[in-house]
Design an enzyme around this catalytic site. Structure first.
Site, PDB file in Angstrom:
ATOM      1  N   GLU A 119       0.827  -1.216   0.000  1.00 47.95           N
ATOM      2  CA  GLU A 119       0.000   0.000   0.000  1.00 47.95           C
ATOM      3  C   GLU A 119       0.859   1.263   0.000  1.00 47.95           C
ATOM      4  O   GLU A 119       0.549   2.237  -0.699  1.00 47.95           O
ATOM      5  CB  GLU A 119      -0.948   0.015   1.208  1.00 47.95           C
ATOM      6  N   ARG A 123       0.605   3.785  -3.242  1.00 43.07           N
ATOM      7  CA  ARG A 123      -0.013   5.099  -2.987  1.00 43.07           C
ATOM      8  C   ARG A 123       1.035   6.191  -2.806  1.00 43.07           C
ATOM      9  O   ARG A 123       0.953   7.246  -3.426  1.00 43.07           O
ATOM     10  CB  ARG A 123      -0.908   5.025  -1.748  1.00 43.07           C
ATOM     11  N   ASP A 252      -4.744 -10.004  -8.294  1.00 47.86           N
ATOM     12  CA  ASP A 252      -5.036  -9.050  -9.373  1.00 47.86           C
ATOM     13  C   ASP A 252      -3.865  -8.307 -10.002  1.00 47.86           C
ATOM     14  O   ASP A 252      -3.512  -8.514 -11.167  1.00 47.86           O
ATOM     15  CB  ASP A 252      -6.115  -8.051  -8.918  1.00 47.86           C
TER      16      ASP A 252
END
Length: 492
Positions: A119, A123, A252
């Site tokens: 993350e 980000r 994914d």
């Protein structure tokens, strides 16, 4: 109103009347211009974050206060860093300037807490890299490299497969306690490649690229069950954990980054290309199915048994298949575009079959239902971008107007159900008539959902695909041409 108009006509000169008419026309056009509407949505989201949660990670738009996720440890400002490039692309210059000043003065990585390597990479590192490439402001390059260096101890494992969690201060890593047999997660360690290659490119330090190329080597040495990549890999033994395979959560973006690594290398990374197209072949054979109602979906694979469920996260794959169509074997290009279109249609159906016209977290194709969530804990919508992301790719690659129409449906639903006085909130159940808000404005709503909407309704020459690839948080990174390295070295 008519009286006011007559008074205006009486007092305005001809020139002023023309100007008045132009302004009214401009305002009407802007009101019905979908790109302008998505910009206004961004303004509403940003202004409320600034008013109620400035400097904190995210906003609680109903409570009108800050919200902090444990994914970032004690690092603050996730919404600011995630939104930098969206502000820049939308030409929100004043807001971008304020955000840049916050990054310069207040963005601090010296935290004594576990952060999610994945993350923080997608980000923060991704957001800073994009802000640098778009604006040329040195502070973003400097901060991106500084943070990249702080993440390197995560790779200190026997195999070099990184830990999921890292204490930035101590450099000690560990994995999620729920992950199969102490494993690292495919979508987490497989979604560092784009950013780390750029960190090496911008810093002149090859270590970042070496770390992610080593992950490739480990994966290439392993046997893949039926050509598929399980979601779990043990960083100590280098062996797969449970044989669960998903193109949604846990898997994914690994597949997305194989394709995009090849595209970002100016199509020179042949290893990434082969891994991607081989994986798509295995996915088609073992996971892609068609419902009795004619909807194409991507199931989950659990030790050889299929679970006929598709997550909202999986909906990104429509855009991925279409983006990769051009590089597919020549007889498969049209097929990959068609596959993308079919996934887009299924995901649109998952939205259309709810009361709120917003998609659930997961939807099923069993027990007589198709593209509908049947479990209460799968009926929520947290402002996710993947369906709009696929519309954006399908629009750019086919120019079929239905993708813009579907995007506009999403705008209307977001405005009707998610917009609140203090920003935008997720919804706990999209199948009921009244909104039960979750009171979180996710940073990815500004980074991804609103950016993809804006791009869907903008001209194709805004961040064209031949020059930019988007990381999995929608942060655009430039394609690296062979001579770019020398240019960058000369600029330093």
């Amino acid at each position: 109103h008519f009286t006011i108009l007559l008074l205006l006509l009486a007092v305005l000169s001809l020139n002023q009347l023309v100007l008045f008419g132009v302004c009214c026309g401009f305002l009407l056009n802007q009101h019905y211009n979908p790109a302008f509407v998505s910009l206004q949505m961004m303004k509403h989201a940003w202004d409320n974050y600034k008013r109620y949660a400035w400097g904190l990670n995210e906003l609680k738009p109903i409570s009108k206060q800050g919200h902090s996720s444990n994914l970032f440890g004690n690092i603050q400002g996730a919404t600011i860093v995630d939104a930098l490039d969206t502000l820049y692309i939308m030409e929100m210059k004043e807001e971008f300037k304020e955000a840049k000043e916050w990054v310069e003065k207040s963005l601090d990585f010296s935290v004594n807490a576990d952060v999610s390597v994945f993350e923080v990479n997608i980000r923060f590192v991704g957001g800073l890299l994009s802000a640098y490439y778009l604006s040329g402001e040195e502070v973003f390059r400097k901060k991106a490299v500084e943070l990249g260096e702080k993440l390197l101890p995560a790779f200190n494992t026997p195999t070099g497969i990184p830990w999921a969690l890292l204490n930035i201060k101590s450099g000690i890593g560990r994995n999620w306690p729920w992950a199969s047999g102490g494993s690292s997660i495919l979508a987490e360690f497989g979604t560092l490649h784009l950013e780390f290659v750029h960190l090496s490119h911008l810093s002149g330090n090859p270590v970042f690229a070496e770390k992610v190329m080593n992950i490739r080597k480990v994966l290439n040495r392993l046997d893949k069950p039926e050509g598929l990549y399980p979601n779990y890999l043990n960083p100590s033994s280098g062996q797969w954990g449970q044989h669960h395979v998903s193109i949604g959560g846990l898997g994914d973006s690994f597949y997305e980054y194989l394709l995009k690594a090849w595209l970002m290398s100016d199509k020179t990374d042949e290893d990434a290309k082969k891994m991607y197209y081989d994986a798509v072949q295995a996915i088609e054979t073992h996971l892609i199915r068609k419902s009795s109602g004619g909807l194409t979906y991507i199931a989950e694979w659990k030790g050889g048994l299929l679970e006929h469920k598709m997550g909202h996260l999986t909906c990104f794959a429509g855009g991925m298949f279409a983006l990769g169509a051009d590089g597919a074997p020549s007889d498969k290009t049209g097929h990959h575009i068609e596959l993308g279109a079919e996934i887009a249609r299924t995901c649109h159906e998952s939205y259309d079959r709810t009361r709120m016209k917003l998609g659930p977290e997961a939807f099923r194709f069993d027990g007589g239902v198709e593209a509908i969530a049947t479990r209460q804990n799968e009926k929520y919508y947290i402002l996710r971008p993947e369906v709009i992301e696929t519309y954006m790719y399908m629009w750019r690659l086919t120019h079929d107007p239905k993708y813009r129409e579907w995007g506009w449906e999403a705008v209307e639903a977001l405005e009707k159900h998610c917009r609140v006085d203090g920003g935008y909130s997720g919804i706990r159940d999209v199948y009921i008539n009244h909104e039960n808000h979750d009171d979180v404005q996710q940073s990815f709503f500004l980074s991804e959902t609103l950016k993809y909407l804006y791009l869907l309704f903008s001209e194709d020459d805004l961040l064209p695909f031949e020059h930019w690839v988007f990381n999995t948080e929608a942060h655009p990174l430039p394609v690296l041409h062979k001579d770019d390295g020398n240019k960058e070295e000369n600029q330093k």
